[in-house]
Design an enzyme around this catalytic site. Structure first.
Site, short mmCIF file in Angstrom:
data_model
loop_
_atom_site.label_atom_id
_atom_site.label_comp_id
_atom_site.label_asym_id
_atom_site.label_seq_id
_atom_site.Cartn_x
_atom_site.Cartn_y
_atom_site.Cartn_z
N TYR A 1 0.23 5.24 13.06
CA TYR A 1 -1.16 5.62 12.89
C TYR A 1 -1.99 5.04 14.06
CZ TYR A 1 0.63 7.27 8.49
OH TYR A 1 1.37 7.94 7.54
N HIS B 1 -4.49 -1.54 8.99
CA HIS B 1 -3.22 -0.82 9.19
C HIS B 1 -3.03 -0.53 10.67
CE1 HIS B 1 0.26 1.38 8.33
NE2 HIS B 1 -0.19 2.33 7.54
N HIS C 1 3.24 2.17 11.52
CA HIS C 1 3.70 3.48 11.04
C HIS C 1 3.19 4.67 11.83
CE1 HIS C 1 4.35 1.34 6.92
NE2 HIS C 1 5.18 0.93 7.87
N ARG D 1 -1.06 -5.07 9.14
CA ARG D 1 0.30 -4.52 9.07
C ARG D 1 0.69 -3.98 10.43
NH1 ARG D 1 3.28 -0.93 4.47
NH2 ARG D 1 3.59 -3.04 3.69
N PRO E 1 0.84 -1.21 0.00
CA PRO E 1 0.00 0.00 0.00
C PRO E 1 0.87 1.26 0.00
CG PRO E 1 -0.74 -1.55 1.68
CD PRO E 1 0.59 -2.04 1.19
N GLN F 1 -6.07 -1.57 2.10
CA GLN F 1 -5.63 -1.38 3.48
C GLN F 1 -6.55 -0.37 4.15
OE1 GLN F 1 -2.02 1.00 4.64
NE2 GLN F 1 -1.18 -1.01 5.15
#
Length: 352
Positions: free
Chosen positions: A180, A175, A178, A228, A23, A99
């Site tokens: 988030y 997700h 990262h 992820r 993604p 995603q």
């Protein structure tokens, strides 16, 4: 026979090979609606031979967008906009996936190429997070999510997952990496709550696991669910690979079929030790210790390098990002390099 070009079946879905388009945000949507850019961008990678094409992090609600130009999937209008894109990907022999994301405290910012000098914030909406601690200086101050709001968000993710299936996506990835929202809850560096959604590892994982369970129920038994994760925060006191092994076990129990292993993103200025295949070892550790299928990502660029990841049993899938921006036909080139037979689109057959 090349392992990279060996099919893989997960639930009711069979991938023609182990190459996945990672993604990658395109920052090119209007009101969350994908357009011709997304059709061409994602469609080209399907034509180029990838087994699974994962659309970019797609917001489950408007305030979950990283930038105002992010894609979304929170309404029937978004379902209608995504449907021809997913359909085209499938028509080329690839599996369409998406995603599902929520940027949390990292939302409402400029897209990379629009960022002004010293400017970060754009969009103007109220961001949310585990606490009211911003990601870093200049980022918007988030509103701490109350338990009732978290329960609402679980259903928001579930509805987004139902929308994804209605749009024709056959794989749904959650997700949780990262920096988030779901990663913000998992990491002790960003989740300093003292209620049931904070504290120890079980408390910090409560909301992300509830999301995964809801997504699994929403998509039914036939649709693979990936998650992820960021295996390490690359910062003292943050998530470690050992923590991620435990999280992966819990994710599998919650209904995840595969853990897509990345790293970082939750701490501004973290010192990330990059290099070719630098995150493969994380996918390997999660796969072996948690005994769950994994995907490896991160500076994988060469066909023989990708083949070796699978030969070493470090992962079940190999995700490429920037390399597929440079060369949408990388899978076709990799097949030639590895001596694998591949059937190009009929329109391109004369080139092979």
């Amino acid at each position: 026979m090349s392992l990279l070009f060996t099919p893989l079946t997960i639930r009711s879905v069979t991938l023609r090979n182990r190459i996945v388009v990672s993604p990658m945000c395109q920052y090119s949507a209007t009101d969350g609606l994908p357009d011709a850019w997304h059709l061409v961008h994602l469609g080209a990678r399907a034509v180029g031979g990838a087994g699974l094409v994962l659309a970019e992090s797609t917001a489950v609600e408007p305030v979950g967008r990283i930038t105002p130009q992010d894609t979304g999937i929170w309404s029937t209008a978004h379902v209608d906009a995504w449907r021809p894109i997913a359909g085209f990907i499938k028509a080329q022999g690839a599996v369409p996936g998406v995603q599902l994301g929520h940027a949390g405290r990292k939302a409402s910012v400029y897209r990379p190429w629009d960022e002004g000098e010293g400017e970060v914030v754009e969009g103007g909406w109220q961001t949310v997070g585990p606490t009211d601690q911003p990601f870093s200086a200049g980022y918007p101050v988030p509103q701490a999510l109350a338990p009732a709001a978290l329960e609402r968000l679980v259903e928001t993710y579930a509805q987004a997952a139902r929308n994804a299936v209605a749009a024709g996506f056959e794989v749904v990835e959650v997700h949780a990496a990262h920096g988030y929202l779901l990663h913000q809850f998992l990491s002790p560096l960003s989740n300093t709550r003292t209620d049931d959604y904070g504290g120890d590892a079980a408390g910090r994982a409560r909301f992300p696991l509830a999301v995964v369970r809801a997504v699994r129920q929403a998509v039914g038994d036939d649709v693979p669910v990936f998650v992820r994760v960021s295996a390490t925060d690359w910062t003292d006191g943050g998530l470690t690979v050992d923590d991620t092994v435990e999280i992966a076990r819990d994710l599998a129990r919650a209904g995840a079929d595969l853990v897509d292993v990345s790293s970082g993103g939750n701490v501004a200025g973290a010192k990330v030790e990059t290099g070719p295949g630098y995150q493969v070892r994380f996918a390997d550790a999660v796969r072996r210790k948690a005994e769950v299928p994994t995907a490896a990502v991160g500076m994988i660029t060469d066909p023989h390098q990708a083949e070796q990841v699978l030969a070493d049993e470090a992962a079940d899938l190999v995700l490429l990002a920037r390399e597929l921006l440079r060369d949408p036909n990388w899978p076709l080139r990799a097949a030639a390099a590895l001596g694998a037979e591949v059937i190009p689109p009929a329109q391109y057959a004369r080139a092979f």
